[in-house]
Design an enzyme around this catalytic site. Structure first.
Site, PDB file in Angstrom:
ATOM      1  CG  ASP A 107      -1.953   1.109   1.115  1.00 50.06           C
ATOM      2  OD1 ASP A 107      -3.005   0.871   0.536  1.00 50.06           O
ATOM      3  OD2 ASP A 107      -1.681   2.226   1.604  1.00 50.06           O
ATOM      4  CD  GLU A 163      -4.433   3.870  -1.783  1.00 49.87           C
ATOM      5  OE1 GLU A 163      -5.236   3.900  -2.747  1.00 49.87           O
ATOM      6  OE2 GLU A 163      -4.709   4.237  -0.639  1.00 49.87           O
TER       7      GLU A 163
END
Length: 625
Positions: A488, A532
């Site tokens: 992440d 993301e």
């Protein structure tokens, strides 16, 4: 020398006595509901009964802190005491309910103390008539008044022949009644579905005379009665004063559910001595055992019947699933719906059995899995019966049509008709083959497009889910380690808001490029999971190898400069790692959740690091940037 001194210190600390007592439960900081299991201390009573005064004088080292999300001690003859302290630090009085959410406990003594004075004393349990309860509810409820800035001490003495499960929840009274409306609606929906399916199949049996429907009616009548008995609904509404039968009903109806389920399965999927001799014999044996247990449940006490009955239920569910799978492999059309139905029912039955044996914790899922699985199974089996009836009608209709066609063919030139039909079939087969080839080529192109993320060039989430499932099955079969990495980008939302979505897209492409550099083996997979977040799947890779790959990716991303206008920026990522040999073929959710937990731990430790999942703690592979 330092290592020897450290080991000596650890040994000395391990020899020190530990006071294993739970901390007080604090009301007000957890909203309108507080799960109390983690705040409970447990003490096993010796063979002779012990009064409350003696229990209160026990030293803290005699008690054991539960420390888990559920109080579940399995089956046995032991009597247990439980104690907990509830603190109300708020400035207002709280009117609450103490809910003991397991309605088949036999005998519960409740003692409530305020300032060391006994202010309440109650005797509960399903050995008492239902209308002797403080509040008419299927679970056991004790009203408590929490005065401002005061503490209540609660002692429970539990003696039961069922599983020693004591789920404790403290409710605000208004919140309890609001939640009870939802639970009542859920119960009503379930029993309404079952009642409709029961009447529907009973009417179909009366109309067509097919005995499979009668066996199925017996099954869907026994299963809800078993669930209602287990969850206290039957004791509340059907036999509130029959305390002895309330326990025996669980044994009788579960055995009848296995009995009728077995007889229905033998007839419905056509498991006979001619086509499946051993399966037929085994299923008949299970049916006979279920009938014997159902009859014994009318005489033999519950404490001697509960474990054999639970074992029979698990064996029965597994047997029905095996029958359905075998018949599906044999291309029996009826087995399709039947298999799906028993998958749902088997899930509910096994989860319930494992909960009773304390293999699984007692929670909302384990307690309602039987009802959800049963409802879905009942619906699917009803559809399967209707489908079977339609297929039989269709076969009869097709037979009649075939006879009519033969009569027409006899009145015309049969040879010419056959020749035309053969030519037409040949042409049709050619056309079908051409269309099939075209569709296969198009499907391959669409599959490749659907499996790839257009922005990053990596595989997408859907492709990852399919490959992940296959990798878990393979790792489970060959007992190989499997590693899952979840990446992440740190502060990506802030980056996106500052520099815009186009720059954010460039950022995602840069991260994907860095990931792709170190995921090079043919069996490895890198994918964009969403937003993301990226995932990496490393089959046949132990924890050490997974950590090396994760750390290389993290370092590569950290050192890669990212130009935005005239600025050079550096991004960081947090990575969660889970490496394990799957213990089940369907362990995808468990492995992914572990990696996700490790990712959140990495975020919580300050980001820009690699954290690997541990059962009781986390291991950090790198410090902050």
């Amino acid at each position: 020398m330092k290592r020897i001194a450290f080991r000596t210190l650890v040994t000395l600390l391990a020899l020190l006595p530990v006071v294993a007592t739970a901390e007080p439960a604090e009301w007000g900081s957890h909203g309108n509901r507080l799960e109390l299991s983690r705040f409970v201390d447990v003490w096993q009573e010796p063979s002779d009964p012990v009064p409350l005064e003696t229990v209160r004088e026990l030293s803290d080292d005699r008690w054991t802190a539960n420390g888990r999300d559920s109080v579940s001690l399995g089956y046995g003859n032991a009597v247990y005491w439980f104690r907990l302290t509830i603190d109300n630090p708020t400035a207002r009085e709280a009117l609450t309910f103490l809910e003991i959410g397991y309605p088949v406990l036999d005998h519960i003594e409740v003692y409530v103390l305020r300032d060391d004075d006994l202010v309440q004393q109650h005797v509960l349990g399903d050995k008492q008539p239902f209308y002797d309860r403080l509040i008419y509810h299927r679970n056991f409820l004790v009203p408590l008044e929490l005065e401002p800035g005061s503490e209540l001490g609660i002692y429970l003495r539990v003696d039961t022949t069922s599983s020693m499960q004591v789920p404790l929840t403290l409710w605000d009274q208004d919140a309890f009644y609001a939640a009870e409306q939802s639970r009542s609606m859920f119960e009503g929906l379930y029993y309404g579905i079952v009642l409709v399916m029961l009447l529907y199949n009973l009417f179909v049996f009366m109309a067509v005379g097919e005995r499979s429907f009668l066996h199925y009616v017996g099954y869907i009548a026994a299963m809800p009665l078993f669930i209602a008995s287990l969850h206290g609904v039957a004791f509340q509404y059907l036999w509130p004063n029959a305390t002895w039968w309330n326990d025996q009903a669980i044994i009788v109806f579960l055995s009848l559910a296995v009995l009728f389920g077995g007889t229905f399965s033998i007839r419905f999927v056509n498991v006979t001595r001619e086509n499946h001799r051993w399966l037929n014999s085994w299923t008949v044996g299970v049916v006979i055992a279920a009938g014997m247990l159902a009859a014994a449940g009318l005489i033999v006490p519950y404490r001697y019947m509960v474990l054999p009955t639970i074992l029979l239920g698990a064996i029965g569910c597994t047997t029905m699933l095996v029958l359905s799978v075998v018949r599906w492999i044999k291309k029996d059309p009826a087995a399709r719906y039947y298999t799906l139905a028993w998958v749902f029912m088997l899930f509910g039955g096994i989860v319930l059995a494992l909960s009773k044996f304390t293999v699984l914790p007692r929670n909302l899922l384990t307690e309602n899995a039987t009802q959800v699985g049963s409802a879905l199974g009942v619906i699917l089996l009803s559809i399967a019966l209707a489908d079977r009836l339609n297929r039989e009608k269709r076969r009869a209709f097709d037979a009649q049509q075939s006879l009519l066609r033969e009569e027409r063919k006899a009145r015309v030139a049969q040879e010419k008709s056959l020749r035309v039909q053969q030519e037409a079939n040949t042409f049709l087969e050619q056309r079908v083959q051409e269309r099939t080839r075209d569709l296969e080529t198009l499907n391959e192109q669409l599959l490749e497009l659907s499996a790839r993320d257009a922005l990053t060039g990596l595989k997408n989430r859907g492709h990852f889910d399919r490959v992940f499932q296959s990798a878990v099955v393979k790792a489970y079969r060959f007992e190989q380690p499997l590693s899952v990495l979840i990446l992440d980008i740190d502060h990506f939302k802030q980056f996106n808001d500052t520099y815009g979505h186009l720059v954010g897209d460039d950022c995602l492409q840069m991260v994907a490029h860095c990931v792709r550099q170190y995921v090079t083996r043919p069996q490895d997979l890198a994918a964009r999971y969403g937003g993301e977040e990226f995932v990496v799947l490393l089959p046949d890779t132990p924890e050490e190898g997974a950590l090396r790959v994760a750390e290389k990716i993290r370092q590569e991303i950290e050192k890669t400069a990212f130009r935005v206008s005239d600025k050079m920026l550096h991004l960081t990522v947090s990575i969660g790692v889970c490496s394990a040999c799957p213990e089940q073929a369907d362990a995808t959710k468990a492995l992914f959740c572990r990696a996700d937990e490790a990712l959140y731990e990495a975020k919580g430790q300050g980001r820009n690091r690699v954290v690997t999942w541990r059962p009781s703690s986390y291991s950090t592979a790198t410090a902050d940037a």
